[in-house]
Every structure is written in C-alpha cells, then in structure tokens.
Design an enzyme around this catalytic site. Structure first.
Site, PDB file in Angstrom:
ATOM      1  N   LYS A  30       0.796  -1.428  -0.077  1.00  0.00           N
ATOM      2  CA  LYS A  30       0.020  -0.150   0.039  1.00  0.00           C
ATOM      3  C   LYS A  30       0.816   1.305  -0.029  1.00  0.00           C
ATOM      4  CE  LYS A  30      -2.020   2.846   2.608  1.00  0.00           C
ATOM      5  NZ  LYS A  30      -1.907   3.991   1.799  1.00  0.00           N
ATOM      6  N   GLY A  74       6.631   4.660   8.261  1.00  0.00           N
ATOM      7  CA  GLY A  74       5.641   5.933   8.381  1.00  0.00           C
ATOM      8  C   GLY A  74       5.958   6.701   9.842  1.00  0.00           C
ATOM      9  N   VAL A 111       1.241   6.176  13.805  1.00  0.00           N
ATOM     10  CA  VAL A 111       0.435   5.094  13.033  1.00  0.00           C
ATOM     11  C   VAL A 111       1.229   3.618  13.415  1.00  0.00           C
ATOM     12  CG1 VAL A 111      -0.133   4.432  10.828  1.00  0.00           C
ATOM     13  CG2 VAL A 111      -0.352   6.813  11.465  1.00  0.00           C
ATOM     14  N   GLU A 171       9.519   1.146  10.735  1.00  0.00           N
ATOM     15  CA  GLU A 171      10.417   2.068  10.484  1.00  0.00           C
ATOM     16  C   GLU A 171       9.927   3.342  10.671  1.00  0.00           C
ATOM     17  OE1 GLU A 171      12.510   0.975   6.795  1.00  0.00           O
ATOM     18  OE2 GLU A 171      12.571  -1.014   7.401  1.00  0.00           O
ATOM     19  N   CYS A 175      13.233  10.772   6.997  1.00  0.00           N
ATOM     20  CA  CYS A 175      12.833  10.246   8.534  1.00  0.00           C
ATOM     21  C   CYS A 175      14.365  10.686   9.256  1.00  0.00           C
ATOM     22  CB  CYS A 175      12.891   8.984   8.521  1.00  0.00           C
ATOM     23  SG  CYS A 175      13.837   7.942   7.424  1.00  0.00           S
ATOM     24  N   GLU A 187       9.003  15.684  15.575  1.00  0.00           N
ATOM     25  CA  GLU A 187       9.385  15.539  14.199  1.00  0.00           C
ATOM     26  C   GLU A 187       8.764  16.673  13.343  1.00  0.00           C
ATOM     27  OE1 GLU A 187       8.327  12.149  11.973  1.00  0.00           O
ATOM     28  OE2 GLU A 187      10.495  12.009  11.122  1.00  0.00           O
TER      29      GLU A 187
HETATM   30  P1  NAD Z   1       2.154   7.928   8.120  1.00  0.00           P
HETATM   31  O1  NAD Z   1       2.345   7.271   9.147  1.00  0.00           O
HETATM   32  O2  NAD Z   1       0.833   9.081   8.148  1.00  0.00           O
HETATM   33  O3  NAD Z   1       1.455   7.238   6.785  1.00  0.00           O
HETATM   34  C1  NAD Z   1       2.405   6.013   6.310  1.00  0.00           C
HETATM   35  C2  NAD Z   1       1.761   5.122   5.658  1.00  0.00           C
HETATM   36  O4  NAD Z   1       0.995   4.480   6.531  1.00  0.00           O
HETATM   37  C3  NAD Z   1       0.946   5.565   4.360  1.00  0.00           C
HETATM   38  O5  NAD Z   1       0.848   4.771   3.425  1.00  0.00           O
HETATM   39  C4  NAD Z   1      -0.290   5.765   5.155  1.00  0.00           C
HETATM   40  O6  NAD Z   1      -1.747   5.882   4.324  1.00  0.00           O
HETATM   41  C5  NAD Z   1      -0.549   4.549   6.273  1.00  0.00           C
HETATM   42  N1  NAD Z   1      -1.577   4.759   7.246  1.00  0.00           N
HETATM   43  C6  NAD Z   1      -2.146   5.870   7.774  1.00  0.00           C
HETATM   44  N2  NAD Z   1      -2.813   5.502   8.846  1.00  0.00           N
HETATM   45  C7  NAD Z   1      -2.770   4.182   8.900  1.00  0.00           C
HETATM   46  C8  NAD Z   1      -3.582   3.439   9.579  1.00  0.00           C
HETATM   47  N3  NAD Z   1      -4.331   3.575  10.820  1.00  0.00           N
HETATM   48  N4  NAD Z   1      -3.118   2.010   9.599  1.00  0.00           N
HETATM   49  C9  NAD Z   1      -2.341   1.438   8.632  1.00  0.00           C
HETATM   50  N5  NAD Z   1      -1.687   2.383   7.725  1.00  0.00           N
HETATM   51  C10 NAD Z   1      -2.063   3.701   8.033  1.00  0.00           C
HETATM   52  O7  NAD Z   1       3.628   8.596   7.622  1.00  0.00           O
HETATM   53  P2  NAD Z   1       3.655   9.637   6.391  1.00  0.00           P
HETATM   54  O8  NAD Z   1       3.151  11.160   6.725  1.00  0.00           O
HETATM   55  O9  NAD Z   1       3.236   9.146   5.141  1.00  0.00           O
HETATM   56  O10 NAD Z   1       5.390   9.628   6.475  1.00  0.00           O
HETATM   57  C11 NAD Z   1       6.205  10.372   7.259  1.00  0.00           C
HETATM   58  C12 NAD Z   1       6.550   9.493   8.468  1.00  0.00           C
HETATM   59  O11 NAD Z   1       7.201   8.634   7.923  1.00  0.00           O
HETATM   60  C13 NAD Z   1       7.507  10.385   9.250  1.00  0.00           C
HETATM   61  O12 NAD Z   1       7.259   9.981  10.470  1.00  0.00           O
HETATM   62  C14 NAD Z   1       8.834   9.878   8.890  1.00  0.00           C
HETATM   63  O13 NAD Z   1       9.899   9.950   9.894  1.00  0.00           O
HETATM   64  C15 NAD Z   1       8.514   8.446   8.577  1.00  0.00           C
HETATM   65  N6  NAD Z   1       9.412   7.646   7.778  1.00  0.00           N
HETATM   66  C16 NAD Z   1      10.373   6.708   8.402  1.00  0.00           C
HETATM   67  C17 NAD Z   1      11.520   6.243   7.583  1.00  0.00           C
HETATM   68  C18 NAD Z   1      12.325   5.081   8.285  1.00  0.00           C
HETATM   69  O14 NAD Z   1      12.954   4.420   7.523  1.00  0.00           O
HETATM   70  N7  NAD Z   1      12.381   5.020   9.680  1.00  0.00           N
HETATM   71  C19 NAD Z   1      11.425   6.300   6.375  1.00  0.00           C
HETATM   72  C20 NAD Z   1      10.479   7.252   5.820  1.00  0.00           C
HETATM   73  C21 NAD Z   1       9.505   7.871   6.566  1.00  0.00           C
END
Ligand code: NAD
Length: 500
Positions: free
Chosen positions: A192, A245, A249, A268, A302, A399
């Site tokens: 997804k 993400g 979440v 992650e 991130c 963040e």
């Molecule tokens: P997010 O958590 O809002 O969304 C990430 C994904 O999760 C999206 O596909 C979203 O649709 C999905 N999602 C949202 N709610 C959900 C739920 N209730 N159940 C299951 N899936 C759900 O994050 P974002 O805003 O898309 O991305 C930014 C975040 O990602 C930042 O916190 C960043 O640090 C983190 N990130 C971490 C890494 C890593 O390797 N540690 C890499 C990239 C981004």
C-alpha cells in the site's frame, strides 16, 4: 530570502501521461470494489494530476487472497533462488529503461527534485532489486552441533504473505527497499503506497508483470491509511507487516497486528536526529553537512538532522556561514536543474510545518532566516533556521518533517552526548570532528540505529538501517532486511538409530 527560480528560468519539463490509475491485483489493473477514486495532487501547483482507485478492506481481501494463492500454490516460493534472481534482474533493467518517466512521476506526485530522482532515487530502486537478487540463491540454514545423538539442521523459509505500508517521502526507493528482500526470500505481498504518492507504485506493478513476476506475487492497493492500510495491519491471513511511516501510526499498526493474528511486525518510524559539530570541524564542511541534513528532500526525510548542536568555540562563525548558505539555497520548481528544494508534499504538510515555525517563534526561539511560505501556488517553504532553541521547546522535540533547523550550543563531549540522547527517537546521528577518539566515544554512546561521522545520509544498501527507541525496530537494507522476510525451521532426526 532564498534564491527563487519559479517561472524565471528555462528548462525542459517532460510531464508524463498518467497510464496507471487502478489497483493491481493478481496481475490485473482493476477498479476498486466500491468504484471510488481519490485525487492525487501536484504539490508544485495544488492541481489534480489524476484520480486513483480507492482501495478499501474488500480490495485488500482480494489482494491477500491472490497473494496467498501465489504463496501456497504458485511458482515463486518454489522456484530456485537463481530463477527468482533472473526475474528480479530483468525487473531492475526495466526500471532503468523507464528512469525518466519514473523520476518525473515522483516529481509531480511528491515534489521531489527530478535530477535527484534520476541520479539517486530511481537507480537506488533498481539497485535494491539487484542487491537482493544476488542474495536469492544464497539463502540457507545451518547444520547444528547437537548435544546428543541427533542430527539437526535449520531451513530458512519465506515468511509468507507480507503487507508493506509505505510513506510518501521516498515513493520509489522505499517501495523497493521493502519489496526486493521480500521477493528474494520467496514471499508474496500486498503493497500500500501512501495516498499522496500512488503513481510510481502503479508503474512498478506494470513493470513487475513485464519482468515476469508471476501474478499474485506483487499486488498494489492504493488508498487511505485508516481504511486500506488498517485492513492490511489487521488482516488474519497476512503473515508479516512491514510498516514505514510515523510513530503514531506505527503504534496503531502494532496494536492491530497484536489483536488480529499476531503477525510479525517491523516498524521504521520517525526521528529527531542530532548532528554534533565540534570546534575542530572545518566550518564550510560542517555548514554544508548541516544544511544537507535538514534541507535534502525539503526536510521530508526520517533521518533529517533537525537538531544541530554546535560547540561554543565555532558557534558564531558557523551560524553566520549557515545563514549565508541557507539564503543562497534555491527553492522552486523541482524540474529545474538549478533548484535545490521543491515543494512540500501536500497542503497538510505545508500547514503543519508553518504552524511549527509559528510555535517556535511563540516559544521564544530566534528565527535567524526563512520561516515563510513562498510563491502564490504550490507548497513551498523557505529554508528555516532557529537559534536560542531550548531542549524543551516543541520545535526541538517533535519531528517537523520540513526544512526547519533548530540550532543549539554545547561545551563538552559529555554534554553533547546527553543532549543527543535527549529524545524519544533514535534513528540517526551525525558527528563532525577530526578527533577520532571523540567520534568513536560518541558513536558508542548515542542510542540511534546509524551514526554518520563526517558525512550525513551516507546510506548504502549493504548497511542496515533502522531505529532505536520510538523510531521503531527491525532493520531495512543489508542482509538484516532479508532475514525479516524469512523464518527459521529446525529439522531433527536421530542418528545411528539411537534412542532419543
Ligand atoms: P504516516 O504514518 O501518516 O503514513 C505512512 C503510511 O501509513 C501511509 O501509506 C498511510 O496511508 C498509512 N497509514 C496511515 N494510517 C494508517 C493506519 N491507521 N493503519 C495502517 N496504515 C496507515 O506517515 P507519512 O506522513 O506518510 O510519512 C512520514 C513519516 O514516515 C515520518 O514520521 C517519517 O519519519 C517516517 N519515515 C520513516 C522512515 C524510516 O526508515 N524510519 C522512512 C521514511 C519515512
């Protein structure tokens, strides 16, 4: 104000036609069961690029059914590792052949720099496939030295059906940092992508078919997190969920995994990574690393070095250098080769970052440079630097995920270590010093998954990457990532017909 080029310089833009807008399930592009669609937006302008099929629970069920069938009865987990590797190599070559179109899709969908996409993101997507293709025929268990008259050995088997949930900041490289090791392991999967950036993921689904990945092995369900994403996290027939993400979440994904079928989870998550600059650092190099650390990918990364700690001896000089360089940092259309920073991914992210900037001002931090939105259209923000930041301010703790640096001063190594660790996150840290003893001491004292000494964002697919503390657990990249998609089975038999 940063140098602006929006509309003022000439460059050729090849905006691709959008070819794939539907869910990809069992090798076919399909409308969602509900028939619903959602808009994907170009952050350069706020205009709608395309309408994309909106997957929900029923669509995830269909995708999992296809992945389960492909895992239980299909050729992928059963073929030799070498055969899987050949197909993965072909898949990588197809990515190379479509590099311009793929980079352009990520630019219009995520506001990413087109030049970087072509030089880094898309090659890295293809190279993840090649790296793990190289491992696909080297997956084996071990012969055990049992303590009794028993012969024992282990098998490493694919974990099964995997759910990958991906954020929007690196739509291509994150897709393949997850999909590639899972493919090499022999898993089947439902991916997804983030609702903000579905375009390249659907293109990759198309290329999977062309490469000869059997139907049902990779399924892509576009849609929202609380619906499609949550359906993956709580699905009873998914064996593992690999989530990248936000920490918030990530917590809900883990809860859903626990209350459904106890599927394995890797997370992650977010970060608030420190960069420590010591008195002996070269000012120019240190300023460049600090700016790269917060402005690369417009701060939407991130591992961004959003907390910069500078030793008191060079603090004033470094601050001056940073402001000078930040003012010359060019913000504008990410297709323009002179531009170093494109728009934030969407309106919501734009507003969130600006509200953190306001918060910083209200909390009493000094805004050294930047702080304002740019241009009439699109979601651009000036490179922003705060000084006089206190560790208990929101801008030093949360963040922000944007081009906003918090600068702080320290005196001693001990103080630097304490400040660096003063966070709920633990993803990355950077150290700029010529003193090897200082670098080594600090590397061992900071609780973070990766430490960069005299460099920043020095990612490599051979180098494990992941979080300590609330930045998650499980490692991406390297052989560590392959092992996330395998499980160990022990096989035991008596020898010499001995009674066991
Ligand atoms: P997010 O958590 O809002 O969304 C990430 C994904 O999760 C999206 O596909 C979203 O649709 C999905 N999602 C949202 N709610 C959900 C739920 N209730 N159940 C299951 N899936 C759900 O994050 P974002 O805003 O898309 O991305 C930014 C975040 O990602 C930042 O916190 C960043 O640090 C983190 N990130 C971490 C890494 C890593 O390797 N540690 C890499 C990239 C981004």
């Amino acid at each position: 104000m940063a140098g602006l080029t929006n509309g003022s310089s000439h460059f050729h833009i090849n905006i691709p036609t959008i070819k794939f807008t539907k869910l990809f399930i069992n090798g076919e592009f399909l409308d969602s069961v509900s028939g619903k669609t959602f808009e994907t937006i170009d952050p350069r302008t706020g205009d709608v690029i395309a309408r994309i099929a909106e997957g929900d629970k029923e669509d995830v069920d269909l995708a999992v059914k296809a992945a389960r069938e492909a895992f239980d009865h299909g050729p992928w987990p059963r073929m030799s590792g070498a055969a899987r590797a050949r197909i993965m190599m072909k898949y990588a070559d197809l990515i190379d052949q479509n590099i311009e179109e793929l980079a352009a899709l990520d630019t219009i969908d995520a506001g990413k720099l087109y030049g970087w996409g072509k030089a880094v993101d898309i090659p890295s997507a293809a190279n993840h496939l090649r790296y793990y293709a190289g491992a696909a025929d080297k997956i084996h268990g071990e012969v055990l030295k049992m303590s009794r008259e028993l012969q024992g050995y282990t098998l490493r088997e694919p974990i099964g059906v995997v759910g990958h949930i991906i954020p929007w900041n690196f739509p291509s490289s994150l897709f393949f940092s997850k999909v590639s090791p899972a493919l090499a392991a022999g898993c089947t999967m439902v991916v997804k992508p983030a609702e903000q950036t579905p375009l390249s993921a659907l293109f990759y689904a198309h290329l999977a078919k062309l490469a000869g990945i059997p139907d049902g092995v990779i399924n892509v369900v576009t849609g929202y997190g609380p619906t499609a994403g949550a359906a993956i996290a709580s699905h009873m027939d998914i064996d593992k969920v690999s989530f990248t993400g936000s920490t918030e979440v990530g917590r809900s994904v883990m809860k859903a995994a626990a209350t459904s079928n106890l599927k394995q989870v890797s997370l992650e998550l977010g970060g608030k990574s420190p960069l420590l600059i010591f008195d002996d650092a070269d000012i120019n190099t240190a300023a460049d690393l600090a700016l790269l650390g917060i402005l690369y990918n417009k701060g939407e990364i991130c591992a961004a070095s959003s907390r910069v700690y500078v030793q008191e001896g060079i603090y004033d000089e470094l601050v001056q250098k940073l402001v000078e360089k930040a003012k010359a940092w060019v913000v504008g259309d990410p297709f323009d080769p002179n531009v170093r920073q494109g728009p934030q991914v969407d309106k919501q992210q734009h507003e969130k970052i600006l509200s953190y900037i306001e918060h910083g001002k209200r909390e009493g931090a000094t805004l050294l440079t930047g702080g304002k939105p740019l241009f009439e259209k699109g979601y651009f923000i000036e490179p922003t630097i705060f000084t006089d930041v206190k560790e208990d301010m929101l801008i030093a703790k949360d963040e922000i995920f944007g081009p906003v640096m918090s600068l702080m001063k320290f005196k001693t190594v001990e103080e630097a270590i304490e400040s660096a660790n003063n966070t709920r996150y633990g993803l990355a840290a950077g150290i700029v010093t010529k003193d090897l003893n200082v670098a080594n001491t600090i590397s061992r004292s900071i609780r973070a998954g990766i430490i960069w000494i005299n460099c920043y964002f020095a990612f490599d697919r051979d180098c494990p990457y992941g979080g300590y503390k609330m930045s998650g657990f499980g490692r991406g990249y390297g052989m560590e990532a392959l092992h996330k998609y395998l499980q160990v089975k022990s096989v035991v038999t008596p020898i010499y017909n001995s009674p066991w």
